[in-house]
Scaffold this active site. Structure first.
Site, PDB file in Angstrom:
ATOM      1  N   GLY A 176      -3.276 -15.360  24.305  1.00 16.61           N
ATOM      2  CA  GLY A 176      -2.724 -15.074  25.620  1.00 16.61           C
ATOM      3  C   GLY A 176      -3.796 -14.475  26.497  1.00 16.61           C
ATOM      4  CB  CYS A 177      -4.607 -14.760  29.999  1.00 10.56           C
ATOM      5  SG  CYS A 177      -4.788 -16.502  29.696  1.00 10.56           S
ATOM      6  CB  VAL A 178      -5.979  -9.459  29.301  1.00  9.61           C
ATOM      7  CG1 VAL A 178      -5.581  -8.007  29.448  1.00  9.61           C
ATOM      8  CG2 VAL A 178      -6.359  -9.748  27.883  1.00  9.61           C
ATOM      9  CB  THR A 237      -0.943  -9.519  29.407  1.00 12.85           C
ATOM     10  OG1 THR A 237      -1.526  -8.243  29.674  1.00 12.85           O
ATOM     11  CG2 THR A 237      -1.223 -10.427  30.575  1.00 12.85           C
TER      12      THR A 237
END
Lengths: 105, 410
Positions: free
Chosen positions: A103-105, B198
């Site tokens: 996943g991206c931050v 996220t």
């Protein structure tokens, strides 16, 4: 580490069911993995994506993004979402026996 | 004479010039910085412009003010980087040879990547706030807006400053309340992520904030196109969301010159060693800031921590020593939450944002993952810190590597 048996072979999986070692994967496992994410038939186009992802991973060590599947793999994003509804990169990686895309931050 | 060439004079490039100029012998080294614009933008300030807190003048200064004497500054677009020949061609015709290259060309929004986004509605009832012009145009629009449904939409990840869209809706909730029209405004936050943020703990915490502030969260929405004739955003799998006012965070990409030079990935971000900051496949090119493909946040604080590591590694490199794999993905972000309060998060590649205290010598502890006035004050103070200390490469009382002191695991 959890394991599951697919096409007669016992493989290590993470808590979400992604294969831990991409080398454990065989083509016979793909339809079984696909069923687990709600895809009951793998068409030629599905296979094109799966094979592209395997090839990219092998050559570059990275799971390709949706954008790369479009740019390099030649599968339009719209079609990719039809083939692998709700999160194509994640589902295609799952079926292709790759880990969960970062996943991206 | 050895040549260090820095491409990009934004936050990261300016910091590197200021850190290296005093320590590289002027008789041996020529430092050159190239940027296409005369103006340095304080990008964290763009967020405040739509709500009249900052104006255009508050966030711009001449770039030249921030470089030390002896550094050559060239204002020109870059045509191409030719890493195999160790040279860079500029659009103004000049060719620059280098011994070492630091790429700090940043990231920017590309609304053209989304079908329909730049059609009829652009700057009519569709705005961005990731450019100064967009933020100013939105400010003018909001001044006279009577209310309706405002959708804030992240088209795809990764984006620069991933907390900014959340801050935008928090501030909007406050601002519409101040204007006396909050009851006439519906706010919806539409994101491709599975939640508000996220990382799980922060995502839950910030998700509660959205709920408390009556902001609707629509997760897992991957925007495929915009129908500005019918005021709808449409996902790749044909879900539709109506808007009266669309505030978009378009696709973020690295510089075009990276693509022209064959150095980038599909978003023009440069494959970079996540711990040493050296460009993968090269041994005289470093990459810093938003231009990297690292799974760290694209944010000024990250560029700042990278600058500390890159400074050390650059000096080690030119002295023929091994690079230290010291960059840990550290990010430190104040999240403006409206009504004069803020939240602070501190995290890295491996440790997600946790609650607790963040010690800062001389100032006192800030609260992590809690809403306080002190955190808001920290955020507002930061503009002064940025112009006066950070860009100039001054030592700040905060370590490049993340520290667990004060953090609490649940």
């Amino acid at each position: 580490m959890a394991t599951k048996t697919l096409a007669g072979k016992t493989v290590e999986v993470d808590e979400e069911g992604f294969l831990v070692n991409p080398d454990d994967w065989t083509e016979e496992m793909a339809p079984l993995l696909a069923e687990q994410v709600g895809i009951y038939e793998l068409t030629d186009r599905h296979w094109e994506v799966i094979r592209f992802m395997r090839k990219e991973y092998k050559e570059r060590g990275q799971i390709p993004t949706v954008r790369r599947i479009k740019n390099v793999g030649g599968i339009p994003t719209k079609e990719l979402y039809e083939l692998f509804p709700e999160g194509p990169a994640k589902k295609a990686a799952y079926i292709a026996g790759l880990g969960k895309p970062q996943g991206c931050v | 004479m050895k040549k260090l060439l820095i491409l990009g004079g934004g936050t990261a490039g300016t910091m590197m010039a200021n850190k290296l100029a005093p320590v590289l012998d002027k008789n041996e080294w020529q430092i050159t910085v190239v940027d296409q614009e005369e103006t340095h933008y304080y990008q964290p300030g763009f967020l405040f412009i739509p709500f009249g807190i900052y104006t255009r003048e508050d966030v711009i200064k001449p770039r030249h003010d921030f470089f030390p004497s002896g550094v050559e500054v060239i204002i020109s677009p870059i045509e191409v980087i030719e890493p195999d020949a160790n040279r860079v061609k500029l659009s103004n015709g000049r060719v620059l040879n280098y011994d070492y290259l630091i790429i700090a060309t940043g990231s920017h929004i590309e609304p053209e990547e989304t079908e329909g986004l730049k059609d009829g509605g652009w700057r009519e009832n569709i705005f961005d706030f990731y450019t100064l012009d967009g933020a100013v145009a939105l400010s003018n629009y909001l001044k006279y807006w009577k209310g309706g449904k405002m959708v804030v939409n992240i088209v795809e990840m990764p984006i620069k400053c991933p907390v900014a869209p959340l801050e935008f809706v928090f501030l909007a909730d406050w601002w519409f309340t101040e204007q006396g029209i909050r009851d006439k405004v519906e706010i919806e936050y539409v994101t491709p992520l599975p939640g508000a943020f996220t990382k799980p703990i922060a995502s839950r915490f910030l998700g509660q904030f959205l709920e408390k502030k009556n902001i609707k969260l629509t997760p897992e929405f991957s925007t495929g196109r915009v129908d500005s004739g019918r005021n709808k955003i449409i996902s790749w799998d044909e879900k539709e969301i109506d808007y009266d006012l669309l505030v978009t965070i378009p696709t973020n990409m690295g510089s075009e010159v990276i693509a022209r030079s064959g150095l980038g990935d599909d978003l023009n971000f440069i494959p970079t060693d996540p711990h040493t900051l050296m460009a993968k496949g090269y041994d005289n090119i470093f990459v810093i800031g938003d231009a990297t493909d690292l799974p760290s946040s694209k944010a000024g604080s990250v560029a700042h921590f990278e600058a500390e590591v890159l400074f050390e590694n650059f000096l080690r490199k030119i002295e023929g020593r091994e690079l230290l794999p010291k960059f840990d993905g550290h990010a430190n972000c104040f999240i403006e939450s409206g009504f004069g309060k803020g939240i602070l998060i501190d995290f890295n590649y491996d440790v997600e944002p946790l609650p607790g205290k963040f010690p800062l010598p001389g100032v006192g502890p800030f609260s992590l993952l809690q809403e306080t006035r002190m955190n808001h004050w920290g955020k507002m103070m930061f503009r002064w810190v940025y112009w006066n200390l950070l860009l100039k490469g001054a030592e700040l009382p905060i370590e490049a590597e993340m520290n667990m002191a004060g953090k609490m695991r649940a």
